[in-house]
Structure formats: structure tokens, C-alpha cells
Design an enzyme around this catalytic site. Sequence first.
Site: not given
Ligand code: MOS
Length: 716
Positions: A240, A465, A605, A607, A614, A677, A680-681
Site C-alpha cells: 500500500f 504485494i 478487467i 481477473n 481490490q 486502467k 488497486g486504489e
Molecule cells: Mo501505492 S500508495 O501507489 O502503493
Amino acid sequence: MATNPKQIFDLNRPEKRIDGIAKVTGAARYAADEPVANPAYAYAVTSRIAKGSITGFRLDEARAVPGVLDILTHENFGKALEKQAMGPDGGPTTGTLNDARIWHDGQMVALVIADSFESARAGAYAVQVDYEEENPTASFDDAGALPELSSTMAGDNPHVGDAEGAFASAAVKVDAKYSTPTQHHNALELFSTTCAWEGAKLTVYDPSQFMAGTRGATATSLGIDAATVHAVSRYVGGAFGSKGPNPRTAWIAAAARRLGRPVRFVVTREQGFTTATYRAETRHRVRLGASRDGKLVALQHQGSEICSRPSKYKVGGTDATARMYACPNIKTAVSIVHADRNTPGYMRAPPETPYMFALESAMDELAVELNLDPIELRRRNDTQKDPVTGLPFSSRSLMKCFDAAAREFGWSKRSAQPKSMKDGEWLVGYGCATACYPANAGPAAARVTLTPDGKASVQLAGHEIGTGAYTLVALTAARVLGIPIANVSVAMGDSDLPPVVIAGGSSNAASTANVVANACEKIIARKAKGESGHIEVYEEFVPQGMSPKSMVEISQGKMSLQGGVGRKDVTAFSFGAHLVEMRVHERTREVRFARSVSAFAAGTIVNPLAAYSQFMGGSIWGISSALHEHTEMDRRAARYVNENLADYLIPVNADVPDLRVLMIPEDDTRVNPLGIKGIGEIGIVGMNAAIANAVFHATGKRIRDLPIRLEQLLEA
Ligand code: MOS
């Protein structure tokens, strides 16, 4: 022949993790699990003062602890590094063992090395440090807080038109201040490093989001050739933004060299609060001006963030907030305020989480002023063009997200008036907010081998990660090569493999899937020409518009990402919509998250199973950001006081009774060849605002300072 993403990726073809069994059986090796021969253990002594200097050490008692081998302080070890480790922005950061200066509470001031972890800890407890103490500055408003204007720092402050003038003459206005608190990572896996020398060769086992970065930064600090450093990180238990090149690694490598023995250092939960990076405390002023029919005419966003004394790290965030809505007059600025704190850094959606809280809260306030439904307000200001540069968005399906989420949620049942919905003794509120995150990609290389028995191996210095990266690589190779996923083996997390950009900025899928697909295409092409036997391809992918030099730079450990607002042809973001129902008890003011529907459009997408997780995990972190997380400080001592998992609140299952995620199909032919695109965030972004907006709708009380607490609602 380029892969058509629609032929290989499908929202209806989820894949389970190929490493799922290894993870649940404990076979997956995290950095501190890697076996090394005859390790010694390091335990840190940290400063009990936040500002001042060390005047001396009393070490006799610690040296007498059985098993203690060495005690390293600035007096005997301060010159061990060739070059001080840098902060998250590549600039100076708070020191550790290099000199007598104390920059912040909990700074590492000594390392006790011993035969066992227990001996090292007992030794560390016996170290006595004498200080000359000064009065520290904890935060904004405290004596000694030193503001630094953004004009002296790198980065853009988007600006177009005359925002002040347009605001002054706007028919409808919102002018409000917001704040977000200090937050700490608290990943399940603690920070750790294990360093082992074999002659001049160094092996580093560090949880890392960036193999080449860990190798490069460690080599630079030690003043050795990067080719002699081997960094290994097979699995990371939560990154993260916190796991990667950091100042601890080189110190432990130097300690191992001095001792002539491998050294393992696992940072305790408490010490992780002060020896690693975290999310900075922020403040915002947002001014929105609109016409009576709800069109924005002026947008101003000023942000301010706490930083350490020597660092100039800032996350910024107005690059995103300036792009959310059509508006002819925009002005933004970001500044930092120096205090006696450790240097903050990246934490999931570092800029967008606090900055979009401010903007999306202000948009809700504007909807109230206009007496307009908040989704309708966003529709009236939706745009397919970047309002700052005029560039087209590579794709933008924001209103599709709102519409799909609104249907699933039952938004039409919302009565507009705050405090008008009730269920027994509970006040009920519906709130919404926009989610966004820049669509990034970076250079990546991979080696793919197909053997005559139809088995493939893929090698790249990518990063698991916790996001499902091994599965993503295997899935991509299997689908392009037309073989079962079980026939693909993947090697990652090793700096000797072909280099891959940092797994950060939600860029990993875009970078690695594109390079792996291209490599597999070349294998198919060679087979089509009649080649048989063992076919090996080495492939490099450099995103459109990036210099070929960037491939070399990342192999040297320099961060090189592109996306969001960095491109000359398009502005590239993922978008989403959070719709939330909150409940506040009429008498006790207990605040409860009841349910949410969040919809995201993030291009291709790869998977859907991993993507769902996520989006869901991000959204839950958004609940946490709104209602739970807050690193509390003793302001007199500038010290964190809840530096443990018992007192640092995060949501548990009972806090998340009903959370739904919708994935909106989106073809983006401009963002990168596979149209990926990033996912994760974005989930965390805007959820805090949607919750605050729902709490307002339930109670009529606007909470502008996170986290939302019962006591803030007592007078509502
Ligand atoms: Mo992220 S906060 O770009 O690992």
C-alpha cells in the site's frame, strides 16, 4: 499482431489465485521467513524525545545481556553509510543512526545485535540514552510549525481562468474547510529486512513493491555497485505504498558487513509507526461557485499537509480534484507544514483519499445549497474533456457508474430533505461521492519460454504485494498462448529477473499484462512460422509517450510511471461512484455504516475475481478512513499514543454488513494497448465523503473533520 483484450479477458471468467494454497498453508515465503544461515537479530532502540539531541549512551548494562554481540549508535556507526537514504520524494528525510540529532519521537537511535531476537530485545531495553531536550511541534497550529509554500516545491498546481473573480460573482457558493487525520499503515506483515553477505555480494530479503528500487537504493547508500546486490521479495503481506526502498535496509546491510554474519531486523508494530512512512495529516479549503442551474463556474482547492523538518514530501491531490468536473475557472495550491514528525509517505491513493474527501464533501454542500440531487449535480458537471488542459479523457464512464449504482442501491427512494428518513429509532441517510484514480503504467520487461510439452514459464521482477499479481501474469500468458493456466509457472520478486516498474500507483496490471501479452504474441508468431521446440522471448514494454530511456532508469531503481495528467494526448483516470446508507441512532448518536453499492469503470478487467476483492478492500478502507482510523497524538510530546492494533481502530466484519461492488464494462483504446486502467486504489477514494454526506443526510449535521465520531453528532 496485437492482442485484442476482448478476446482474452472477460468479466465472466474469474480465476482463483494460483498461489492461494501456498498462502493458506503457510508455504508462501514472506521476507522475514526466508532462511539464512546463522542469522543474528537486530532490535532498535528508539528516541523517547521528539526534538533535541543525544548527549550520550550508557551501554554497560546492555552489553552485559547474554547473547548481545554489538550495539550500534551514531558514535561508532554514524559513518557506516556512504550516502544517507532518501525520503519518499527522493529528497532528504529524517535521519536514523547518522548523528546525534533527534527529528521526531520514536526515531531509531541505536541497534542492538544479538544471537537471538529475545536477547536483542532485552539488550535494547537495557540501553540508556541521555538527551538534551527541546520543545517539539506536533502539528498544525502548534508553536514552531513552519509552513512552506507550494511555489518552492516540485509539482503542478492546476490553474485555469479567473477562479477568484468567478467565485466572487457566482450565484451560489460553498466555502468550507475540511481535515483528515494522521493514519498509519498497520499491514499484517511487519516491516522487516534480512541482509546476508557472501564476499562482496549482498542478498537483501525485504518486502518490496519495487525490486530494482530496493536494489538500487541499498547499493547507493552503501556506495557499492548495484550489480552486487540481489533483492528478493516473493510475497508481501500488505504494501500500500509503505514497502519498498527505505532507510532501514542499508543500515542492516552495513551491520551485517561489520558483524560478518547475516542480520535480520523485524520492526515491532509500535516502532513501525515511527520508523516507516504513513499518511500525512491534511487540511483543505474548498470554494465552489455555481450558477443557479447547478453548473460550476469556479473551483478553488487549497491543501496543506504535515511533513517532517527536513523533507519536502507532499502528496498533493489537486491534480485529481481539478479534473473531476467541467469548470472554466480553477485555482489550486498545495503547501506543507514542517513539524517534529517522521517523514510521511505513500498510503493507498495517497493524494486522492484526503483531497477527494474535501472536494466531494463540498460538492454535497453545493447540492444542498442548490436544492439539487447530488447525483444530478455531478451529471450537470460531467465532462469528457480535462477542464484544465482541454485534453480528452482516455475514457470516462463516471455517470454510467452512478446510474448503475443508483439502480442497484434504490437511490430513487431517497427523500431530499436531511433528517427526513427514519427506521425505528435510527435516522437514515443516503450519501454519494465520486471515486477516481489516475490510470498509470510504467516500463516492464519479461522473459517467456514455451516448451514443446505446452508448458510456459514467465520470469519478471514483478511484485506480489497481495493483489494477485502471480495469477494475473499466469492468466495473461495462458490466455494469449491458449494453454491451461496450470501449465504456466511464474517467477517474480527477484531483482535478477527482467526489470519491472514499481507496483504502485495502481500500475502493476497495466505494465505487466501488456509486456507478458506482447511476449506471448511473439511466441505465437514464431510458432506460426513453423518454429518448434523450446521458444524463448525477452520482451520490453514502454508505455506510449514514455522515453525508451525509462526502461533503463527503472532497472536502476528510478521510479518512472506515466498516467493521470502526465500525458500529452489524453488525461487518463479510472472513475467510480460510491452510494452509501448510514444510520445514526436518534438518542445515543451511535454511527453505523448500513450498506453501500459502489460501481467502478476501470477499462479492461484482467481477473474479475481479483478485481472484485481490490474494489471491495479499497471501499472497506474508505469506511475505515471515514469512521475508524486516526493516529492520536500527545501534542505536548509530539508522540503517537495508539501505536498498536488494539487502539488503532479499523473496521471488522460487523462494521461492514453489506457492501456491494459493480464492475462497469469499459473499452479504453487509448490508455494502453490492453486498455487496463488499474483497480488497486480507486476503491478507497471518495468513500469517506460518501459516508460523511450520508451522515449529513441522516442528521442534518455536516462533519468536515475525519474520522466521524459520535461526540461530533451530539448536538445534531
Ligand atoms: Mo501505492 S500508495 O501507489 O502503493
